[in-house]
Design an enzyme around this catalytic site. Structure first.
Site, PDB file in Angstrom:
ATOM      1  N   GLY A   1       0.833  -1.212   0.000  1.00 36.81           N
ATOM      2  CA  GLY A   1       0.000   0.000   0.000  1.00 36.81           C
ATOM      3  C   GLY A   1       0.859   1.251   0.000  1.00 36.81           C
ATOM      4  O   GLY A   1       2.066   1.178  -0.221  1.00 36.81           O
ATOM      5  N   ASN A   2       0.242   2.387   0.229  1.00 32.32           N
ATOM      6  CA  ASN A   2       1.013   3.642   0.285  1.00 32.32           C
ATOM      7  C   ASN A   2       0.401   4.591   1.312  1.00 32.32           C
ATOM      8  O   ASN A   2      -0.598   4.264   1.945  1.00 32.32           O
ATOM      9  CB  ASN A   2       1.107   4.270  -1.117  1.00 32.32           C
ATOM     10  CG  ASN A   2      -0.253   4.618  -1.676  1.00 32.32           C
ATOM     11  OD1 ASN A   2      -0.933   5.485  -1.159  1.00 32.32           O
ATOM     12  ND2 ASN A   2      -0.661   3.903  -2.729  1.00 32.32           N
ATOM     13  N   ARG A   3       1.018   5.753   1.451  1.00 29.19           N
ATOM     14  CA  ARG A   3       0.649   6.652   2.547  1.00 29.19           C
ATOM     15  C   ARG A   3      -0.529   7.579   2.272  1.00 29.19           C
ATOM     16  O   ARG A   3      -0.832   8.434   3.094  1.00 29.19           O
ATOM     17  CB  ARG A   3       1.848   7.567   2.861  1.00 29.19           C
ATOM     18  CG  ARG A   3       3.043   6.869   3.423  1.00 29.19           C
ATOM     19  CD  ARG A   3       4.192   7.865   3.497  1.00 29.19           C
ATOM     20  NE  ARG A   3       5.421   7.208   3.889  1.00 29.19           N
ATOM     21  CZ  ARG A   3       5.760   6.987   5.144  1.00 29.19           C
ATOM     22  NH1 ARG A   3       4.987   7.383   6.124  1.00 29.19           N
ATOM     23  NH2 ARG A   3       6.894   6.378   5.418  1.00 29.19           N
ATOM     24  N   SER A   4      -1.157   7.478   1.139  1.00 28.02           N
ATOM     25  CA  SER A   4      -2.223   8.441   0.814  1.00 28.02           C
ATOM     26  C   SER A   4      -3.375   8.363   1.825  1.00 28.02           C
ATOM     27  O   SER A   4      -3.833   7.278   2.184  1.00 28.02           O
ATOM     28  CB  SER A   4      -2.750   8.149  -0.593  1.00 28.02           C
ATOM     29  OG  SER A   4      -3.873   8.951  -0.843  1.00 28.02           O
TER      30      SER A   4
END
Ligand code: CTP
Length: 421
Positions: A211-214
């Site tokens: 995943g990512n930090r958005s």
């Protein structure tokens, strides 16, 4: 610490069950450093009493023009306000304001005020949709008052539909945006907009994903502002912080890049504008393990993960347009989260990306671990595509709340709609 003088905000409260939610609105505004004067209608005191408002605001409370007459309150409160926000605004209050009445302190205050006036309606769906109410809303909007779109959801009884008061934090945030200069004029009326938000998650095994930090906040802000400017908004969201649904928007969840691709492509043909604000994973694991992956196995699956490419949704939309599969004149925008590298600045990399993707607008923001993702503010340079062979226009968007940035991007797209008319 905020050292500037507190802004003076009048919170008007009309007589509906949602009056109790205005307590949280007052709290949110005072905690943000604003000075709040509560002006309830006499009927609203049957739901929440004066003592509550005095305690929460730290200011005296009056409801009629015959209290503290020597202070000429019905003139002073409105004259001195930086903004008036009325939540809930009942059908009766909307009718009285549309008729220009001044039969209590709140309606008199509205008549005097020249500051922005924000009304957050709350009532049953039938009352909201009644032609009389809709005509009053149209009259008030035409006079420059901001009448927010109500949320859809559970009403007083068991019924559900449009007419619910937006969450107090959403009303507070929109009030702050208006005070920061955001216009909620209805220039998107009759237009449809699809916005994506959040970070996609790509499954690795039953317990892990990439995943990512958005946080989803920028996409949320675009949806919130666009709805209030009159657009029919579809919000396609991947993983986000726990954010309340923007009032009036249709929320569709799409967790992975491929789910988002499907959700966006299947709805693209009915849109006038599409903004890809989601952080879409470029790659996903080639295989999703059925059982939890373990370290130290023969195939060492956890230390070497084979990745394959996800569809490029933005590029795919541009290709759909080139193939004549989207509405004529549709506008397509994206975001470029860039860090810059040894040979190119973030904006230069974004210019290359704009060319590669072929979209109309690309908002470039410089990202870092504590920059943009998960932060309440954003800013950067909006790149606007110009005719073939010309360099894109660079428009600086000053650092501001994500709603302020959203409003500027919606301005840019609205300008493009006007150019093609
Ligand atoms: N985007 C997309 N589909 C993808 C990847 C990105 O639609 N598979 C969109 C994003 O929503 C954003 C824009 O493309 O609006 C740019 O995203 P970004 O991650 O900066 O670009 P990439 O194409 O992934 O390029 P790179 O990561 O190599 O910089």
């Amino acid at each position: 610490m905020n050292t500037s003088a507190p802004r003076r905000i009048v919170v008007g409260v009309a007589g509906g069950i949602a009056a109790y939610k205005a307590c949280h609105l007052v709290r949110s505004l005072t905690e943000g450093g604003d000075s709040v004067r509560v002006v309830p209608t006499p009927a609203s005191l049957r739901f929440v009493g004066e003592a509550t408002w005095e305690a929460l605001s730290g200011q005296p409370v009056s409801t009629t023009v015959f209290e503290a007459v020597d202070e000429v309150q019905h003139v002073h409160i409105g004259q001195q306000a930086d903004a008036i926000v009325i939540a809930p605004a009942t059908a009766d209050l909307l009718a009285r304001l549309a008729a220009g009445r001044a039969d209590d302190l709140l309606s008199a205050t509205v008549l005097v005020a020249t500051c922005p006036i924000i009304l957050a309606p709350a009532m049953h769906t039938e009352m909201w949709q009644n032609p009389a109410t809709q005509a009053n809303v149209a009259t008030l909007r035409q006079r420059g008052l901001i009448v927010l779109e109500p949320a859809h959801g559970r009403l007083t009884g068991r019924d559900s539909g449009p007419g619910r008061l937006p969450e107090p934090e959403q009303i507070a945030e929109l009030t702050r945006s208006v005070l920061a200069g955001v216009s909620l004029r209805r220039d998107w009326e009759g237009r449809s907009l699809l916005v994506t938000a959040g970070g996609t998650q790509e499954n690795l095994d039953p317990v892990r994903f990439l995943g990512n930090r958005s946080s989803g906040r920028q996409g949320w802000a675009l949806a919130e502002i666009a709805v209030q400017r009159g657009a029919a908004v579809t919000l396609v969201a991947a993983d986000t912080e726990d954010l309340p649904v923007p009032p009036g928007a249709e929320l569709i969840r799409a967790r992975s890049a491929r789910e988002m691709h499907e959700a966006v492509s299947s709805r693209a043909a009915s849109q006038d504008a599409i903004i890809m604000a989601a952080a879409v994973a470029d790659l996903r694991p080639a295989r999703v393990a059925e059982a939890k992956m373990k370290k130290g196995r023969d195939d060492d699956a956890l230390s070497t993960i084979e990745l394959v490419e996800n569809p490029d949704i933005l590029r795919g939309l541009v290709e759909m347009r080139e193939a004549g599969r989207l509405r004529p004149g549709v506008r397509i925008a994206g975001f470029a989260a860039e860090t810059g590298d040894s040979s190119h600045s973030a904006v230069e990399l974004a210019e290359l990306k704009l060319r590669r993707k072929g979209c109309d607008v690309l908002m470039c923001n410089e990202v870092g671990v504590d920059k943009v993702f998960g932060q309440p503010t954003n800013g950067g340079v909006a790149l606007i595509r110009r005719p073939e062979g010309e360099c894109p226009e660079r428009r600086t968007i000053a650092q501001g709340s994500k709603q302020v940035v959203a409003a500027e991007l919606l301005d840019i797209i609205a300008e493009q709609f006007r150019c093609q008319m």
